[in-house]
Enzyme design. Structure first.
Site, PDB file in Angstrom:
ATOM      1  N   ASP A 195     -18.275  -7.190 -10.534  1.00  0.00           N
ATOM      2  CA  ASP A 195     -17.586  -7.195 -11.821  1.00  0.00           C
ATOM      3  C   ASP A 195     -16.523  -8.272 -11.979  1.00  0.00           C
ATOM      4  O   ASP A 195     -15.745  -8.233 -12.929  1.00  0.00           O
ATOM      5  CB  ASP A 195     -16.959  -5.824 -12.095  1.00  0.00           C
ATOM      6  N   GLU A 196     -16.474  -9.242 -11.098  1.00  0.00           N
ATOM      7  CA  GLU A 196     -15.493 -10.311 -11.294  1.00  0.00           C
ATOM      8  C   GLU A 196     -15.947 -11.596 -10.626  1.00  0.00           C
ATOM      9  O   GLU A 196     -16.724 -11.589  -9.667  1.00  0.00           O
ATOM     10  CB  GLU A 196     -14.102  -9.911 -10.786  1.00  0.00           C
ATOM     11  N   ASP A 223     -12.792 -10.704 -15.224  1.00  0.00           N
ATOM     12  CA  ASP A 223     -12.771  -9.380 -14.590  1.00  0.00           C
ATOM     13  C   ASP A 223     -13.211  -8.339 -15.625  1.00  0.00           C
ATOM     14  O   ASP A 223     -12.513  -8.095 -16.606  1.00  0.00           O
ATOM     15  CB  ASP A 223     -11.362  -9.070 -14.081  1.00  0.00           C
TER      16      ASP A 223
END
Length: 358
Positions: free
Chosen positions: A102-103, A8
């Site tokens: 983003d993860e 993350d």
């Protein structure tokens, strides 16, 4: 036994802005257009210290943190950075399941970098992201996906938290039930009514009782409370919809739902900015006080190009509801569906599978 890593990126959009503009470093940065209908896309940790959070109305963020620097989002740049992160992940495993820009989940049960443990893989990824991109990422390592995702939050920002198989139960026991996937505010309230507030308390409830009370979801709750999650990492998983909904504490008439629909449209618009593919359909979902569910949808040409336009499209769908005018509603939701796979950008970082305007 699987070895799962959840990566993350820390305050991704805001961190990219601070990296690329030295004048922003150490300052409270809010990624959002500043306006009455804008919603926060991301907030730096300096801004979060004042209570600013993603999906919050920008006006509220400005009130909480008057000294915040508002930066308009640049999704083209974020996706380019995202692609660089993806390249780092691919050095370690081809089994990468994207969740957003983003993860992502990684299955490193057998990694391709020759490292001896999943912990070593997670550390190497974080080190490479820091050295090559001047950004930080947090990671959780566990035997399954949902525990790894919870673990990645434990040492944020720039942290690594490992939950080995023998510690899964002790790790979960003290956590609020709301930390379990799928347990939202409504389900948390239902469990609280049964004096169940922590995962350990949920685990103590006999499974047949949970099934009797909640149906098939009761079985899933029992499994989660015991750290059981057999869901594999799915590299080809593709999100089919983006939506947000609210369940009201008091039922409302249809003509009272305008503010809620507008607020939900703003959330959905922000989430849609993380998706590489355009949607083709706008959807409105309603649930009556008698639990009747109805949906209305349309595929306008062109599709809405802003949060405001999405809200207007959803409000137009409300006008197509033909139930009696005194019908009350307990839930409303707004969504985007039917994403165009042909327009997918394969070079986006975690090209998202399947959760305002910015």
């Amino acid at each position: 036994m699987r070895k799962i890593v959840h990566i993350d990126m820390d305050a991704f959009y805001a961190s990219v802005e601070q990296r690329d503009d030295p004048a922003l470093r150490g300052r409270p940065v809010v990624v959002a257009w500043k306006g009455p209908r804008s919603v926060v896309c991301a907030a730096s940790y300096e801004a979060r210290a004042f209570g600013v959070r993603s999906a919050m109305p920008a006006l509220r963020a400005a009130r909480l943190c008057p000294q915040a620097v508002f930066v308009p989002p640049d999704f083209t740049r974020y996706k380019a950075v995202s692609a660089e992160v993806r390249a780092i992940l691919e050095r370690h495993t081809p089994l990468i399941e994207p969740l957003s820009l983003d993860e992502a989940y990684l299955d490193v049960s057998t990694n391709t970098s020759g490292l001896p443990t999943a912990t070593a893989v997670a550390k190497a990824i974080r080190d490479e992201i820091r050295e090559r991109l001047a950004l930080t990422a947090s990671a959780g390592v566990a035997p399954n996906k949902f525990v790894a995702k919870i673990a990645s939050d434990f040492r944020k920002p720039d942290g690594l938290y490992v939950v080995p198989p023998e510690r899964v139960l002790s790790f979960l026991t003290p956590l609020p039930v709301a930390r379990l996937p799928g347990v939202g505010p409504v389900m948390a309230e239902k469990l609280a009514a049964l004096a169940i507030h922590r995962v350990g308390e949920l685990r103590a409830v006999p499974t047949p009782l949970l099934v009797h009370r909640f149906g098939p979801w009761g079985l899933r709750l029992a499994e989660l409370a015991r750290g059981i999650d057999e869901e594999p990492v799915r590299p080809t998983r593709v999100r089919q919809s983006i939506s947000s909904e609210d369940t009201f504490t008091e039922d409302h008439y249809l003509d009272e739902l305008g503010p809620a629909i507008t607020r939900l449209a703003e959330r959905v618009w922000a989430l849609a900015q993380r998706e590489a593919r355009p949607a083709r359909t706008v959807q409105l979902k309603l649930k009556t006080a008698e639990f009747q569910i109805l949906t209305r949808s349309s595929s306008p040409v062109p599709m809405p190009g802003s949060a405001r336009a999405l809200a207007e499209a959803a409000l137009a769908l409300r006008d197509r509801v033909d139930l009696p005018p005194r019908t009350r509603y307990r839930l409303v939701g707004v969504g985007l569906t039917q994403f165009d796979d042909a327009a997918s950008q394969q070079d986006a970082l975690f090209a998202p599978p399947a959760v305002s305007g910015c």
